[in-house]
Design a protein around this motif. Structure first.
Motif, short mmCIF file in Angstrom:
data_model
loop_
_atom_site.label_atom_id
_atom_site.label_comp_id
_atom_site.label_asym_id
_atom_site.label_seq_id
_atom_site.Cartn_x
_atom_site.Cartn_y
_atom_site.Cartn_z
N PHE A 51 36.97 22.57 4.55
CA PHE A 51 37.34 22.93 3.18
C PHE A 51 36.38 23.99 2.63
CE2 PHE A 51 36.81 22.52 -1.39
CZ PHE A 51 38.13 22.60 -1.83
N ALA A 52 35.08 23.86 2.90
CA ALA A 52 34.12 24.83 2.38
C ALA A 52 34.43 26.23 2.90
CB ALA A 52 32.69 24.42 2.77
N LEU A 53 34.75 26.33 4.19
CA LEU A 53 35.12 27.63 4.76
C LEU A 53 36.44 28.13 4.18
CD1 LEU A 53 34.18 27.36 8.53
CD2 LEU A 53 33.32 29.03 6.90
N TRP A 54 37.41 27.21 4.06
CA TRP A 54 38.71 27.60 3.51
C TRP A 54 38.57 28.11 2.09
CZ3 TRP A 54 41.04 25.57 -0.84
CH2 TRP A 54 42.31 26.05 -1.11
N ARG A 55 37.75 27.44 1.28
CA ARG A 55 37.55 27.88 -0.09
C ARG A 55 36.95 29.29 -0.12
NH1 ARG A 55 39.88 27.76 -4.15
NH2 ARG A 55 39.90 25.48 -4.33
N LEU A 115 42.01 50.37 2.68
CA LEU A 115 42.84 49.58 1.77
C LEU A 115 43.91 48.83 2.55
CD1 LEU A 115 44.13 48.70 -0.92
CD2 LEU A 115 45.24 50.96 -1.02
N ALA A 116 44.61 49.54 3.45
CA ALA A 116 45.66 48.90 4.24
C ALA A 116 45.09 47.79 5.11
CB ALA A 116 46.36 49.94 5.10
N ALA A 117 43.92 48.03 5.70
CA ALA A 117 43.30 47.02 6.56
C ALA A 117 42.97 45.75 5.77
CB ALA A 117 42.03 47.59 7.20
N ARG A 118 42.51 45.92 4.55
CA ARG A 118 42.21 44.76 3.70
C ARG A 118 43.48 43.96 3.40
NH1 ARG A 118 37.84 45.35 -1.08
NH2 ARG A 118 36.22 46.58 -0.05
N LEU A 119 44.52 44.67 3.01
CA LEU A 119 45.75 43.99 2.60
C LEU A 119 46.44 43.30 3.78
CD1 LEU A 119 47.25 46.62 0.12
CD2 LEU A 119 46.01 44.53 -0.42
N LEU A 120 46.35 43.90 4.96
CA LEU A 120 47.04 43.35 6.12
C LEU A 120 46.25 42.25 6.82
CD1 LEU A 120 48.42 46.66 7.69
CD2 LEU A 120 49.70 44.91 6.42
N HIS A 121 44.96 42.18 6.53
CA HIS A 121 44.12 41.18 7.20
C HIS A 121 44.21 39.85 6.44
CE1 HIS A 121 40.00 39.63 8.61
NE2 HIS A 121 40.87 39.48 9.59
N ARG A 122 45.04 38.95 6.96
CA ARG A 122 45.28 37.67 6.30
C ARG A 122 44.90 36.52 7.22
NH1 ARG A 122 51.36 38.98 3.92
NH2 ARG A 122 50.75 40.75 2.62
N PRO A 123 44.37 35.45 6.66
CA PRO A 123 44.00 34.29 7.50
C PRO A 123 45.24 33.58 8.01
CG PRO A 123 43.65 33.80 5.18
CD PRO A 123 44.02 35.25 5.25
N ASP A 124 45.13 33.03 9.21
CA ASP A 124 46.26 32.33 9.83
C ASP A 124 46.11 30.81 9.74
OD1 ASP A 124 47.51 34.71 10.59
OD2 ASP A 124 46.24 34.87 12.36
N GLU A 125 45.13 30.25 10.43
CA GLU A 125 44.97 28.80 10.51
C GLU A 125 44.04 28.30 9.40
OE1 GLU A 125 46.59 26.88 12.50
OE2 GLU A 125 47.56 28.49 13.62
N VAL A 126 44.59 27.56 8.44
CA VAL A 126 43.78 27.09 7.33
C VAL A 126 42.96 25.86 7.69
CG1 VAL A 126 45.39 28.00 5.64
CG2 VAL A 126 45.60 25.62 6.38
N ASP A 127 43.27 25.20 8.82
CA ASP A 127 42.56 23.97 9.18
C ASP A 127 41.72 24.12 10.43
OD1 ASP A 127 44.65 24.31 10.88
OD2 ASP A 127 45.41 22.26 10.74
N ASP A 128 41.48 25.36 10.86
CA ASP A 128 40.67 25.60 12.04
C ASP A 128 39.39 26.33 11.61
OD1 ASP A 128 39.48 26.34 14.38
OD2 ASP A 128 41.28 27.11 15.34
#
Length: 375
Positions: free
Chosen positions: A13-17, A65-78
């Protein structure tokens, strides 16, 4: 994101937050870096003569800017994936800070940007302030970003001390202020996160209490009602077996009559402990369904495997009984066992009724026996 998608493990949770806060706060940052460079170029003395550096700068900050917007986290529990996302995204943040620091230094150094030098300097102040207030979760990395934003421009100003010393001293003082504020904001962020972790821990404890039988520490009926349908659905989806064992302690009323309710409670606790000794796989769900009725959910277990485990439990209990107040208590149990069959079981309730009928047949036929559900 819904509450169900929020990880419940404290370290995760701390990392996810932190990932979620970083993701939200970085969305607009790249836009303003691009806008600041565009203004610095357009309002220079001769933007037409700076077409190469102007276009290259726009392309660079546009790509970031594009790299920031496209870089999204995948696994919220890993936690490994979350940490990897943080490291990579901070790489983008630091790279952007490095590029802007060089752009600011260029605007100060080159006479062609004299008319727009103030724009680049004000943008540096704005970006460093935003860094201090928005990215205080990682103090060391934020300090590095501040250095990358500020130091190239300050170094160029130092080379032209006579004309730039007042701006240099002012910016250096403001940088010192930002470093102090960053430390305070970091402490406040950590305090807020610690409070969230404490609340999450308390919520987890309350949730555990609501799902746990206080006497035996097994799962209770509430947990069974929530877990059973999901395990059935999972078994159907994956095409894997799911077995269920239901059991009743034989003549438990006699135990209460002879040993009192305290003795009956001790018997139930000892019975649950015996269950843990036999059904000890991590995937097995051991439950007290009410009174002297217990159940075991066995994911990935065939009927034959469940039968062997249940029969081993019955025979061991019959042979050894339970130790109660230092004395052996003779005890037996009646059991029903079944494996989910989508040809017979339309849903979880139908499966339960089929195994429950097997349990009652075991009781009707004399108790202390194991009966398989009808096929």
């Amino acid at each position: 994101m819904t509450d169900a998608e929020v990880p419940r493990q404290l370290n995760t949770f701390a990392l996810w937050r932190e990932v979620d806060d970083t993701r939200i706060r970085t969305r607009l940052g790249g836009v303003f870096y691009l806008l600041a460079w565009l203004l610095t170029w357009v309002f220079s003395a001769a933007p037409g003569e700076l077409i190469i550096s102007g276009v290259l700068g726009c392309a660079l900050f546009g790509a970031l800017l594009a790299a920031r917007l496209l870089h999204r986290p995948d696994e919220v529990d890993d936690p490994v994936q979350l940490q990897r996302w943080l490291d990579r995204h901070w790489g983008l943040i630091l790279l952007t800070a490095l590029c802007w620091g060089q752009a600011h230094a260029l605007a100060i150094y080159s006479d062609a940007y004299n008319d727009s030098e103030i724009i680049a300097t004000l943008a540096t102040v704005a970006f460093s302030t935003a860094m201090t207030f928005n990215f205080a979760m990682r103090r060391g990395r934020a300090l590095l970003a501040l250095a990358l934003l500020y130091l190239p421009g300050l170094a160029v100003m130092a080379l032209n001390w006579q004309q730039q010393h007042t701006t240099l001293i002012t910016l250096a003082c403001y940088l010192g202020y930002l470093v102090l504020v960053l430390g305070r904001n970091h402490r406040e962020y950590r305090a807020t996160l610690d409070l969230e972790l404490k609340l999450l821990e308390q919520q987890s404890q309350l949730d555990l209490l609501s799902r746990t039988d206080s006497l035996t520490q097994l799962g209770n009926r509430y947990q069974f009602n929530n877990l059973f349908p999901s395990l059935v659905a999972n078994a159907v989806r994956r095409g894997e077996p799911l077995s269920l064992v239901l059991m009743d302690i034989d003549f438990f009323k006699k135990v209460n009559d002879e040993h009192g309710h305290a003795g009956g409670d001790a018997c139930l606790s000892a019975f649950a402990e015996r269950m843990r000794r036999v059904f000890r796989r991590d995937a097995d769900a051991l439950l007290r369904l009410g009174g002297e009725e217990f159940g075991v959910l066995l994911p990935g277990t065939t009927l034959a495997q469940a039968w062997d485990l249940a029969e081993h439990f019955r025979q061991e209990l019959e042979t050894e009984g339970l130790l109660l107040a230092g004395q052996r208590l003779a005890l037996t149990t009646s059991l029903g066992v079944g494996c989910f069959d989508k040809r017979q079981d339309s849903d979880a309730d139908a499966f339960f009724r089929r195994v429950d009928s097997a349990l009652y047949r075991a009781k009707r036929e004399g108790r202390n026996r194991l009966v398989a559900a009808d096929h």
